[in-house]
Design a protein around this motif. Structure first.
Motif, PDB file in Angstrom:
ATOM      1  N   ASN A   2      11.522 -29.987   5.691  1.00  0.00           N
ATOM      2  CA  ASN A   2      10.125 -29.639   5.907  1.00  0.00           C
ATOM      3  C   ASN A   2       9.409 -29.483   4.573  1.00  0.00           C
ATOM      4  O   ASN A   2       9.915 -28.853   3.649  1.00  0.00           O
ATOM      5  N   LYS A   3       8.230 -30.057   4.515  1.00  0.00           N
ATOM      6  CA  LYS A   3       7.434 -29.981   3.302  1.00  0.00           C
ATOM      7  C   LYS A   3       6.604 -28.689   3.282  1.00  0.00           C
ATOM      8  O   LYS A   3       6.138 -28.212   4.312  1.00  0.00           O
ATOM      9  N   ASN A   4       6.398 -28.123   2.082  1.00  0.00           N
ATOM     10  CA  ASN A   4       5.356 -27.134   1.905  1.00  0.00           C
ATOM     11  C   ASN A   4       4.017 -27.856   1.934  1.00  0.00           C
ATOM     12  O   ASN A   4       3.903 -28.987   1.444  1.00  0.00           O
ATOM     13  N   LYS A   5       3.001 -27.205   2.484  1.00  0.00           N
ATOM     14  CA  LYS A   5       1.722 -27.902   2.677  1.00  0.00           C
ATOM     15  C   LYS A   5       0.556 -27.091   2.143  1.00  0.00           C
ATOM     16  O   LYS A   5       0.437 -25.895   2.410  1.00  0.00           O
ATOM     17  N   ALA A   7      -3.779 -27.587   1.850  1.00  0.00           N
ATOM     18  CA  ALA A   7      -4.936 -28.388   2.246  1.00  0.00           C
ATOM     19  C   ALA A   7      -6.124 -28.018   1.370  1.00  0.00           C
ATOM     20  O   ALA A   7      -6.331 -26.848   1.038  1.00  0.00           O
ATOM     21  N   TRP A  30       6.068 -30.633  -1.958  1.00  0.00           N
ATOM     22  CA  TRP A  30       4.755 -30.297  -1.416  1.00  0.00           C
ATOM     23  C   TRP A  30       4.033 -31.530  -0.877  1.00  0.00           C
ATOM     24  O   TRP A  30       4.199 -32.641  -1.382  1.00  0.00           O
ATOM     25  N   GLU A  31       3.200 -31.271   0.107  1.00  0.00           N
ATOM     26  CA  GLU A  31       2.274 -32.263   0.633  1.00  0.00           C
ATOM     27  C   GLU A  31       0.856 -31.738   0.413  1.00  0.00           C
ATOM     28  O   GLU A  31       0.558 -30.588   0.750  1.00  0.00           O
ATOM     29  N   THR A  33      -3.057 -32.245   1.262  1.00  0.00           N
ATOM     30  CA  THR A  33      -3.924 -32.906   2.241  1.00  0.00           C
ATOM     31  C   THR A  33      -5.393 -32.637   1.947  1.00  0.00           C
ATOM     32  O   THR A  33      -5.807 -31.493   1.772  1.00  0.00           O
ATOM     33  N   LYS A 123       2.887 -37.945  -0.683  1.00  0.00           N
ATOM     34  CA  LYS A 123       2.552 -36.577  -1.106  1.00  0.00           C
ATOM     35  C   LYS A 123       1.074 -36.292  -0.856  1.00  0.00           C
ATOM     36  O   LYS A 123       0.688 -35.145  -0.592  1.00  0.00           O
ATOM     37  N   GLN A 125      -2.190 -36.788   1.450  1.00  0.00           N
ATOM     38  CA  GLN A 125      -2.581 -37.098   2.826  1.00  0.00           C
ATOM     39  C   GLN A 125      -4.089 -36.882   3.000  1.00  0.00           C
ATOM     40  O   GLN A 125      -4.706 -36.111   2.260  1.00  0.00           O
ATOM     41  N   TYR A 152      -1.113 -24.674   7.505  1.00  0.00           N
ATOM     42  CA  TYR A 152      -0.816 -24.971   6.107  1.00  0.00           C
ATOM     43  C   TYR A 152      -0.311 -23.698   5.435  1.00  0.00           C
ATOM     44  O   TYR A 152      -0.621 -22.591   5.863  1.00  0.00           O
TER      45      TYR A 152
END
Length: 393
Positions: A2-5, A7, A30-31, A33, A123, A125, A152
């Motif tokens: 699972n990615k940390n997110k 936004a 991390w992702e 967005t 990475k 989005q 998030y």
């Protein structure tokens, strides 16, 4: 895994700088967005920056002025030129090892999104839609985008001007609240941001590769819109009936709390004073740096909020410092601005501490600690050129 997110909501200048920052500095776990509503327009009058911005673009998107300037209509910025504030021009120089830029806001998002997709892959989005709700949960932030509930780990809120000012400090001292923007469809051929004092306030001039943007700033409780249009017509030698002006009203404000749990306010959600010296982009970058350190556990929420309260007060102090000596015009606006800003400085513990600091270090300013938003030699040059001489022991 699972990615940390994280936004970032909004794609004005503050939002885009935040996206760049977190793509650059957060690791591959991390992702990042971008959430934005394509139906919401940005202000888009052309923007001037501090050197932090081209550096931010370079790190995140491999921006090179030599190769990419045309893509965002960019011109180089070596200094800020003050005209009509005194009987001589005043220059606010940028260190020769760096440079600022002017760019076209309408072109920046598309340029960056193409580059960020290429450089950062999955990475980075993108999510489009209107944000209808945003609030902290225990370990997450809930973002409602067009009825879709998204979670998030952290959020940077760059949705622009606040709906109300209950959670903001509105300045009683800064003298401007209105702007009329005049666009000339000819390239700007100068390498500085122009700050030209006028009878009713002052005017910024931003050169782009394909056009010029001039913003006439004034206070609408002192000067009428009609008076200002007459002045614009006279300055540019254009019939007032042929002018097609964009119009913006604003308040000078900053957030009482820039950070709330896992949500950071940035861009105009955090701060809006006025465009003098293009200092907002510097503070947006500072906010992102502190938020990154907060995510890493190096600061507390209280420390960050207290720090940025002080930073914003320093910025208000600096703007009042510039204004309080007036300009070459002895008009109702300039008498008002001088009185307001003088009252701020003479009751201001921050300004007193700045003066004491520079007087104590007058013999070796290069080693003196900087006082935001400038370093010591820049403060000294302002003091000399505006004729204030506060920093002479």
């Amino acid at each position: 895994m699972n990615k940390n997110k994280i936004a970032i909501i909004g794609t004005g200048t503050g939002g885009l700088l935040s996206i760049n920052h977190f793509c650059t500095w957060l690791d591959s776990s991390w992702e990042v967005t971008s959430i934005y509503d394509p139906n919401i327009d940005i202000i888009g009058v052309g923007e001037s920056t501090t050197p932090r911005v081209p550096y931010n673009l370079f790190l995140a998107a491999d921006f090179s002025f030599a190769h990419d300037a045309d893509k965002i209509d960019a011109t180089i910025k070596h200094y800020v030129k003050y005209s009509n504030w005194r009987n001589h021009d005043i220059t606010s120089l940028i260190d020769t090892s760096v440079y600022g830029i002017h760019f076209n806001n309408f072109k920046l998002r598309d340029f960056l999104f193409d580059r960020l997709r290429t450089k950062w892959g999955n990475k980075f989005q993108i999510k489009t839609g209107k944000v209808e709700e945003l609030y902290n949960l225990n370990e997450k932030v809930l973002v409602n985008v067009g009825g879709e509930q998204l979670l998030y780990d952290y959020v940077v809120d760059c949705r622009g001007y606040p709906e109300n000012y209950d959670e903001y400090v509105v300045s009683d001292y800064l003298p401007l609240n209105h702007c009329l923007v005049h666009v000339i469809d000819e390239p700007g051929d100068w390498e500085f941001t122009h700050h030209k004092a006028t009878k009713n306030g002052w005017m910024f001039g931003i050169p782009l590769k394909t056009r010029q943007s001039w913003g006439y700033l004034y206070n609408d409780t002192i000067s009428s819109k009609e008076e200002c249009i007459e002045d614009i017509s006279e300055i540019f030698g254009v019939d007032k009936n042929s002018l097609s002006l964009k119009e913006f009203k604003f308040k000078p404000y900053y957030a009482k709390k820039i950070l709330d749990g896992r949500i950071l306010k940035n861009g105009n959600r955090f701060l809006f004073f006025e465009p003098i010296e293009a200092l907002s982009t510097y503070y947006y970058d500072e906010a992102n740096k502190f938020f990154y350190d907060y995510i890493k556990g190096e600061y507390t929420e209280q420390q960050i909020n207290e720090t940025f309260n002080i930073y914003c007060k320093f910025l208000e102090t600096f703007i009042c410092y510039i204004y309080h000596g007036g300009s070459i015009y002895d008009t109702k606006f300039w008498r008002f601005a001088k009185e307001k800003c003088l009252s701020r400085l003479y009751s201001d513990e921050y300004f007193e501490s700045i003066v004491d600091h520079f007087r104590a270090n007058a013999d070796n300013l290069n080693n003196a600690s900087p006082v935001k938003p400038f370093n010591s030699w820049q403060w000294k040059k302002f003091d000399e050129q505006f004729g204030y001489n506060y920093f002479v022991p």
